[in-house]
Scaffold this motif. Structure first.
Motif, PDB file in Angstrom:
ATOM      1  N   MET A   1       0.850  -1.180   0.000  1.00 24.25           N
ATOM      2  CA  MET A   1       0.000   0.000   0.000  1.00 24.25           C
ATOM      3  C   MET A   1       0.893   1.240   0.000  1.00 24.25           C
ATOM      4  O   MET A   1       1.786   1.377   0.821  1.00 24.25           O
ATOM      5  CB  MET A   1      -0.903  -0.027   1.225  1.00 24.25           C
ATOM      6  CG  MET A   1      -1.825   1.135   1.287  1.00 24.25           C
ATOM      7  SD  MET A   1      -2.956   1.184   2.698  1.00 24.25           S
ATOM      8  CE  MET A   1      -3.502  -0.477   2.841  1.00 24.25           C
ATOM      9  N   LEU A   2       0.655   2.125  -0.925  1.00 25.40           N
ATOM     10  CA  LEU A   2       1.436   3.348  -1.066  1.00 25.40           C
ATOM     11  C   LEU A   2       0.842   4.441  -0.180  1.00 25.40           C
ATOM     12  O   LEU A   2      -0.320   4.805  -0.326  1.00 25.40           O
ATOM     13  CB  LEU A   2       1.432   3.794  -2.531  1.00 25.40           C
ATOM     14  CG  LEU A   2       2.238   5.035  -2.870  1.00 25.40           C
ATOM     15  CD1 LEU A   2       3.724   4.790  -2.642  1.00 25.40           C
ATOM     16  CD2 LEU A   2       1.994   5.413  -4.317  1.00 25.40           C
ATOM     17  N   LYS A   3       1.645   4.959   0.733  1.00 24.38           N
ATOM     18  CA  LYS A   3       1.194   6.046   1.627  1.00 24.38           C
ATOM     19  C   LYS A   3       1.621   7.408   1.104  1.00 24.38           C
ATOM     20  O   LYS A   3       0.901   8.380   1.242  1.00 24.38           O
ATOM     21  CB  LYS A   3       1.751   5.848   3.036  1.00 24.38           C
ATOM     22  CG  LYS A   3       1.105   4.703   3.765  1.00 24.38           C
ATOM     23  CD  LYS A   3      -0.323   5.041   4.034  1.00 24.38           C
ATOM     24  CE  LYS A   3      -0.989   3.991   4.870  1.00 24.38           C
ATOM     25  NZ  LYS A   3      -2.364   4.266   5.124  1.00 24.38           N
ATOM     26  N   SER A   4       2.841   7.487   0.558  1.00 25.26           N
ATOM     27  CA  SER A   4       3.294   8.761   0.016  1.00 25.26           C
ATOM     28  C   SER A   4       4.329   8.534  -1.078  1.00 25.26           C
ATOM     29  O   SER A   4       4.959   7.483  -1.155  1.00 25.26           O
ATOM     30  CB  SER A   4       3.838   9.686   1.097  1.00 25.26           C
ATOM     31  OG  SER A   4       4.715   9.049   1.953  1.00 25.26           O
ATOM     32  N   LEU A   5       4.442   9.546  -1.903  1.00 28.23           N
ATOM     33  CA  LEU A   5       5.354   9.546  -3.032  1.00 28.23           C
ATOM     34  C   LEU A   5       6.019  10.905  -3.046  1.00 28.23           C
ATOM     35  O   LEU A   5       5.345  11.924  -2.872  1.00 28.23           O
ATOM     36  CB  LEU A   5       4.551   9.315  -4.316  1.00 28.23           C
ATOM     37  CG  LEU A   5       5.273   9.440  -5.632  1.00 28.23           C
ATOM     38  CD1 LEU A   5       6.281   8.302  -5.788  1.00 28.23           C
ATOM     39  CD2 LEU A   5       4.262   9.396  -6.761  1.00 28.23           C
ATOM     40  N   ARG A   6       7.345  10.930  -3.271  1.00 26.21           N
ATOM     41  CA  ARG A   6       8.066  12.202  -3.233  1.00 26.21           C
ATOM     42  C   ARG A   6       8.939  12.334  -4.467  1.00 26.21           C
ATOM     43  O   ARG A   6       9.664  11.416  -4.831  1.00 26.21           O
ATOM     44  CB  ARG A   6       8.939  12.279  -1.992  1.00 26.21           C
ATOM     45  CG  ARG A   6       9.575  13.629  -1.771  1.00 26.21           C
ATOM     46  CD  ARG A   6      10.421  13.623  -0.498  1.00 26.21           C
ATOM     47  NE  ARG A   6      10.794  14.919  -0.047  1.00 26.21           N
ATOM     48  CZ  ARG A   6      11.808  15.626  -0.529  1.00 26.21           C
ATOM     49  NH1 ARG A   6      12.537  15.145  -1.505  1.00 26.21           N
ATOM     50  NH2 ARG A   6      12.090  16.816  -0.039  1.00 26.21           N
ATOM     51  N   PHE A   7       8.866  13.505  -5.120  1.00 31.48           N
ATOM     52  CA  PHE A   7       9.748  13.867  -6.222  1.00 31.48           C
ATOM     53  C   PHE A   7      10.702  14.938  -5.734  1.00 31.48           C
ATOM     54  O   PHE A   7      10.353  15.758  -4.885  1.00 31.48           O
ATOM     55  CB  PHE A   7       8.963  14.475  -7.388  1.00 31.48           C
ATOM     56  CG  PHE A   7       8.335  13.494  -8.334  1.00 31.48           C
ATOM     57  CD1 PHE A   7       8.624  12.148  -8.313  1.00 31.48           C
ATOM     58  CD2 PHE A   7       7.449  13.953  -9.282  1.00 31.48           C
ATOM     59  CE1 PHE A   7       8.035  11.269  -9.209  1.00 31.48           C
ATOM     60  CE2 PHE A   7       6.856  13.089 -10.190  1.00 31.48           C
ATOM     61  CZ  PHE A   7       7.153  11.750 -10.154  1.00 31.48           C
ATOM     62  N   GLY A   8      11.877  14.963  -6.334  1.00 33.31           N
ATOM     63  CA  GLY A   8      12.808  16.047  -6.086  1.00 33.31           C
ATOM     64  C   GLY A   8      12.493  17.229  -6.977  1.00 33.31           C
ATOM     65  O   GLY A   8      11.967  17.068  -8.077  1.00 33.31           O
ATOM     66  N   SER A   9      12.809  18.418  -6.482  1.00 39.64           N
ATOM     67  CA  SER A   9      12.611  19.636  -7.262  1.00 39.64           C
ATOM     68  C   SER A   9      13.746  20.609  -6.969  1.00 39.64           C
ATOM     69  O   SER A   9      14.159  20.759  -5.821  1.00 39.64           O
ATOM     70  CB  SER A   9      11.283  20.297  -6.919  1.00 39.64           C
ATOM     71  OG  SER A   9      11.177  21.546  -7.588  1.00 39.64           O
ATOM     72  N   ASN A  10      14.217  21.272  -8.014  1.00 41.17           N
ATOM     73  CA  ASN A  10      15.231  22.306  -7.855  1.00 41.17           C
ATOM     74  C   ASN A  10      14.614  23.701  -7.827  1.00 41.17           C
ATOM     75  O   ASN A  10      15.317  24.673  -7.590  1.00 41.17           O
ATOM     76  CB  ASN A  10      16.261  22.196  -8.995  1.00 41.17           C
ATOM     77  CG  ASN A  10      17.000  20.879  -8.916  1.00 41.17           C
ATOM     78  OD1 ASN A  10      17.577  20.537  -7.897  1.00 41.17           O
ATOM     79  ND2 ASN A  10      16.951  20.113  -9.985  1.00 41.17           N
ATOM     80  N   ASP A  11      13.326  23.798  -8.046  1.00 41.14           N
ATOM     81  CA  ASP A  11      12.600  25.071  -7.994  1.00 41.14           C
ATOM     82  C   ASP A  11      11.182  24.781  -7.508  1.00 41.14           C
ATOM     83  O   ASP A  11      10.284  24.485  -8.303  1.00 41.14           O
ATOM     84  CB  ASP A  11      12.589  25.735  -9.369  1.00 41.14           C
ATOM     85  CG  ASP A  11      12.029  27.148  -9.345  1.00 41.14           C
ATOM     86  OD1 ASP A  11      11.139  27.444  -8.495  1.00 41.14           O
ATOM     87  OD2 ASP A  11      12.452  27.967 -10.172  1.00 41.14           O
ATOM     88  N   VAL A  12      10.978  24.853  -6.202  1.00 41.39           N
ATOM     89  CA  VAL A  12       9.702  24.476  -5.603  1.00 41.39           C
ATOM     90  C   VAL A  12       8.576  25.392  -6.066  1.00 41.39           C
ATOM     91  O   VAL A  12       7.448  24.942  -6.254  1.00 41.39           O
ATOM     92  CB  VAL A  12       9.817  24.434  -4.060  1.00 41.39           C
ATOM     93  CG1 VAL A  12       8.468  24.157  -3.410  1.00 41.39           C
ATOM     94  CG2 VAL A  12      10.818  23.362  -3.642  1.00 41.39           C
TER      95      VAL A  12
END
Length: 128
Positions: A1-12
């Motif tokens: 079960m997926l609770k969270s997913l995170r991407f990286g960003s260089n400009d939020v």
């Protein structure tokens, strides 16, 4: 079960504009993280959290080669709106909205976000 997913960003800030617009097309509200926070946060249908922010190790955020995150859309029109919103907010086209033969004809579209992460929206995948 997926609770969270995170991407990286260089400009939020760019990521916030992109994901606020694309998620709105899928019926998801804007980021719930205050503008001064170093990341953005969304709660997707079903409760999964999607986050985007700088890489935790302090290095430049990069996208996954061969990785694609697919979001469920409520209609073909939502897929088309999602794609247009992404292009209007710093994304790049990776596949126009149309029935996709690789997905048994389900209606989908692909984008790269401002940091190069590959994402898609589909209607009719039948993943339930």
């Amino acid at each position: 079960m997926l609770k969270s997913l995170r991407f990286g960003s260089n400009d939020v800030a760019k990521s916030r504009a992109f994901y606020d617009a694309t998620f709105a097309a899928l019926g998801v509200g804007p980021s719930t993280a205050p503008a001064e926070y170093p990341l953005i946060l969304y709660t997707l249908p079903g409760g999964t959290r999607f986050l985007c922010g700088p890489a935790r190790d302090g290095e430049v955020a990069t996208h996954a080669n061969g990785g694609t995150v697919i979001f469920e859309a409520p209609s073909q029109e939502a897929v088309t709106s999602w794609h247009a919103a992404g292009l209007a907010n710093g994304g790049s086209d990776e596949g126009a909205p149309e029935p996709k033969p690789q997905a048994r004809g389900a209606f989908g579209a692909y984008l790269r976000d401002p940091d190069g992460n590959k994402i898609a929206a589909y209607h009719g995948l039948g993943m339930d």
